[in-house]
Scaffold this motif. Structure first.
Motif, PDB file in Angstrom:
ATOM      1  N   GLN A   2       0.821  -1.204   0.000  1.00  0.00           N
ATOM      2  CA  GLN A   2       0.000   0.000   0.000  1.00  0.00           C
ATOM      3  C   GLN A   2       0.858   1.258   0.000  1.00  0.00           C
ATOM      4  N   GLY A   3       0.697   2.074  -1.044  1.00  0.00           N
ATOM      5  CA  GLY A   3       1.379   3.357  -1.116  1.00  0.00           C
ATOM      6  C   GLY A   3       2.812   3.298  -1.594  1.00  0.00           C
ATOM      7  N   LYS A   4       3.393   2.112  -1.744  1.00  0.00           N
ATOM      8  CA  LYS A   4       4.782   2.016  -2.187  1.00  0.00           C
ATOM      9  C   LYS A   4       4.882   2.359  -3.669  1.00  0.00           C
ATOM     10  N   VAL A   5       6.005   2.945  -4.065  1.00  0.00           N
ATOM     11  CA  VAL A   5       6.269   3.232  -5.470  1.00  0.00           C
ATOM     12  C   VAL A   5       7.165   2.137  -6.018  1.00  0.00           C
ATOM     13  N   VAL A   6       6.677   1.454  -7.044  1.00  0.00           N
ATOM     14  CA  VAL A   6       7.330   0.271  -7.591  1.00  0.00           C
ATOM     15  C   VAL A   6       7.669   0.499  -9.060  1.00  0.00           C
ATOM     16  N   VAL A   7       8.914   0.276  -9.434  1.00  0.00           N
ATOM     17  CA  VAL A   7       9.314   0.282 -10.837  1.00  0.00           C
ATOM     18  C   VAL A   7       9.393  -1.170 -11.309  1.00  0.00           C
ATOM     19  N   VAL A   8       8.705  -1.456 -12.403  1.00  0.00           N
ATOM     20  CA  VAL A   8       8.757  -2.787 -13.027  1.00  0.00           C
ATOM     21  C   VAL A   8       9.366  -2.619 -14.405  1.00  0.00           C
ATOM     22  N   THR A   9      10.533  -3.228 -14.636  1.00  0.00           N
ATOM     23  CA  THR A   9      11.121  -3.188 -15.973  1.00  0.00           C
ATOM     24  C   THR A   9      10.630  -4.402 -16.760  1.00  0.00           C
ATOM     25  N   VAL A  67      10.548   8.789 -13.040  1.00  0.00           N
ATOM     26  CA  VAL A  67       9.747   8.188 -11.967  1.00  0.00           C
ATOM     27  C   VAL A  67       9.753   9.091 -10.741  1.00  0.00           C
ATOM     28  N   MET A  68      10.924   9.597 -10.382  1.00  0.00           N
ATOM     29  CA  MET A  68      11.019  10.474  -9.217  1.00  0.00           C
ATOM     30  C   MET A  68      10.236  11.766  -9.423  1.00  0.00           C
ATOM     31  N   ALA A  69      10.261  12.288 -10.651  1.00  0.00           N
ATOM     32  CA  ALA A  69       9.523  13.512 -10.934  1.00  0.00           C
ATOM     33  C   ALA A  69       8.019  13.284 -10.818  1.00  0.00           C
ATOM     34  N   HIS A  70       7.566  12.089 -11.176  1.00  0.00           N
ATOM     35  CA  HIS A  70       6.131  11.779 -11.157  1.00  0.00           C
ATOM     36  C   HIS A  70       5.643  11.426  -9.757  1.00  0.00           C
ATOM     37  N   PHE A  71       6.406  10.573  -9.053  1.00  0.00           N
ATOM     38  CA  PHE A  71       5.949  10.053  -7.764  1.00  0.00           C
ATOM     39  C   PHE A  71       6.627  10.694  -6.554  1.00  0.00           C
ATOM     40  N   GLY A  72       7.838  11.207  -6.743  1.00  0.00           N
ATOM     41  CA  GLY A  72       8.542  11.847  -5.639  1.00  0.00           C
ATOM     42  C   GLY A  72       9.284  10.895  -4.719  1.00  0.00           C
ATOM     43  N   ARG A  73       9.232   9.614  -5.013  1.00  0.00           N
ATOM     44  CA  ARG A  73       9.935   8.632  -4.185  1.00  0.00           C
ATOM     45  C   ARG A  73      10.038   7.319  -4.961  1.00  0.00           C
ATOM     46  N   LEU A  74      10.847   6.402  -4.442  1.00  0.00           N
ATOM     47  CA  LEU A  74      10.998   5.083  -5.055  1.00  0.00           C
ATOM     48  C   LEU A  74      11.290   4.085  -3.940  1.00  0.00           C
ATOM     49  N   HIS A 118      17.806   6.394  -4.346  1.00  0.00           N
ATOM     50  CA  HIS A 118      16.412   6.615  -3.964  1.00  0.00           C
ATOM     51  C   HIS A 118      15.878   5.457  -3.126  1.00  0.00           C
ATOM     52  N   LEU A 119      16.276   4.250  -3.460  1.00  0.00           N
ATOM     53  CA  LEU A 119      15.868   3.091  -2.660  1.00  0.00           C
ATOM     54  C   LEU A 119      16.455   3.177  -1.255  1.00  0.00           C
ATOM     55  N   ALA A 120      17.689   3.638  -1.162  1.00  0.00           N
ATOM     56  CA  ALA A 120      18.330   3.751   0.154  1.00  0.00           C
ATOM     57  C   ALA A 120      17.649   4.804   1.026  1.00  0.00           C
ATOM     58  N   ALA A 121      16.967   5.755   0.399  1.00  0.00           N
ATOM     59  CA  ALA A 121      16.248   6.776   1.157  1.00  0.00           C
ATOM     60  C   ALA A 121      14.881   6.301   1.621  1.00  0.00           C
ATOM     61  N   SER A 122      14.422   5.152   1.074  1.00  0.00           N
ATOM     62  CA  SER A 122      13.139   4.593   1.477  1.00  0.00           C
ATOM     63  C   SER A 122      13.298   3.844   2.798  1.00  0.00           C
ATOM     64  N   LYS A 166      20.518  -1.384   4.308  1.00  0.00           N
ATOM     65  CA  LYS A 166      19.922  -0.233   3.625  1.00  0.00           C
ATOM     66  C   LYS A 166      18.812  -0.656   2.662  1.00  0.00           C
ATOM     67  N   VAL A 167      19.127  -1.633   1.804  1.00  0.00           N
ATOM     68  CA  VAL A 167      18.194  -2.117   0.784  1.00  0.00           C
ATOM     69  C   VAL A 167      18.336  -3.617   0.695  1.00  0.00           C
ATOM     70  N   THR A 168      17.229  -4.354   0.646  1.00  0.00           N
ATOM     71  CA  THR A 168      17.330  -5.791   0.425  1.00  0.00           C
ATOM     72  C   THR A 168      17.373  -6.059  -1.074  1.00  0.00           C
ATOM     73  N   VAL A 169      18.160  -7.063  -1.458  1.00  0.00           N
ATOM     74  CA  VAL A 169      18.314  -7.431  -2.866  1.00  0.00           C
ATOM     75  C   VAL A 169      18.208  -8.952  -2.977  1.00  0.00           C
ATOM     76  N   ASN A 170      17.218  -9.416  -3.697  1.00  0.00           N
ATOM     77  CA  ASN A 170      16.984 -10.853  -3.850  1.00  0.00           C
ATOM     78  C   ASN A 170      16.644 -11.173  -5.296  1.00  0.00           C
ATOM     79  N   ALA A 171      16.663 -12.453  -5.608  1.00  0.00           N
ATOM     80  CA  ALA A 171      16.274 -12.890  -6.953  1.00  0.00           C
ATOM     81  C   ALA A 171      15.384 -14.115  -6.863  1.00  0.00           C
TER      82      ALA A 171
END
Length: 226
Positions: A2-9, A67-74, A118-122, A166-171
């Motif tokens: 809820q409310g998170k900003v998600v980038v999907v490539t 993305v940052m300009a549109h949503f203001g966060r990531l 930006h992810l590290a700031a989340s 700071k950020v989790t990274v998984n695959a």
């Protein structure tokens, strides 16, 4: 989500579309990024960026800036952009190795590098990559694909170590995904054994959510019923 900003490539592909829609259904705001298509202004909750070659670091940075300009966060980056080729080493073209490395590894690398600040700031930054079970041990004809996806595995582990705390990274490591293209390519296969895009999306979004905050550097097989 809820409310998170998600980038999907790779968001116009069979898996990318399902992941983007599943994230939206769970309350996320989504930026769909792809090489195909063109920019669509979208809605306050969903923007679409087309014509983006993420193998080019400058284009990846420009997409993240949009993305940052549109949503203001990531908060979450889901690297789905990728490609597959079946080609033997002896009879294939070395160009295929370079192409798959660019599409599978460099896209994830460039998108991640652009997104990291930006992810590290989340409060709950997440990166989820798409590896492959087939990259754990390459079979005949799988050399260039397996090598490139093995690169995604190592990228995941290296980033997880660098961004720990700071950020989790998984695959996630799927087996064959049940898509129209795969059914057409392998008409005699038992489709019931394959993993569906929705099943894979469920695992991806778990890793992208708050509940997976203690999971990082993991390569998680999602093999369906193979």
């Amino acid at each position: 989500m809820q409310g998170k900003v998600v980038v999907v490539t790779g968001a116009s592909g069979a898996l990318g579309k399902v992941v983007a829609q599943a994230a939206l259904a769970r309350g996320a705001r989504v930026a769909s990024v792809d090489y195909a298509g063109s920019d669509i202004a979208g809605t306050p909750d969903h923007m679409q960026l087309g014509g983006v070659d993420l193998a080019d670091a400058a284009q990846a940075s420009k997409a993240v800036e949009a993305v940052m300009a549109h949503f203001g966060r990531l908060d979450v980056l889901i690297n789905i952009a990728g490609a597959f080729s079946f080609e033997t080493v002896a009879e294939g073209d070395p160009e295929t190795w370079q192409r798959l490395y660019a599409i599978n590894v460099l896209t994830a690398l460039n998108a991640s590098r652009a997104a990291i600040p930006h992810l590290a700031a989340s409060p709950a930054g997440r990166v989820v990559n798409i590896g492959a079970i087939g990259a754990l041990q390459a079979a005949r004809g799988m050399g260039p694909y397996a090598a490139s996806k093995a690169g995604v595995h190592r990228l995941t582990e290296a980033l997880a170590a660098e961004l720990k705390g700071k950020v989790t990274v998984n695959a996630v490591l799927p087996s064959t995904i049940d898509t129209a293209a795969n059914r057409a390519a392998m008409p005699n296969a038992d489709f019931a054994k394959w993993v569906s895009a929705q099943e894979l999306a469920n695992v991806i979004l778990f890793l992208a959510g708050d509940e997976a905050g203690a999971v990082t550097g993991a390569l998680i097989p999602v093999s369906g019923r193979v």
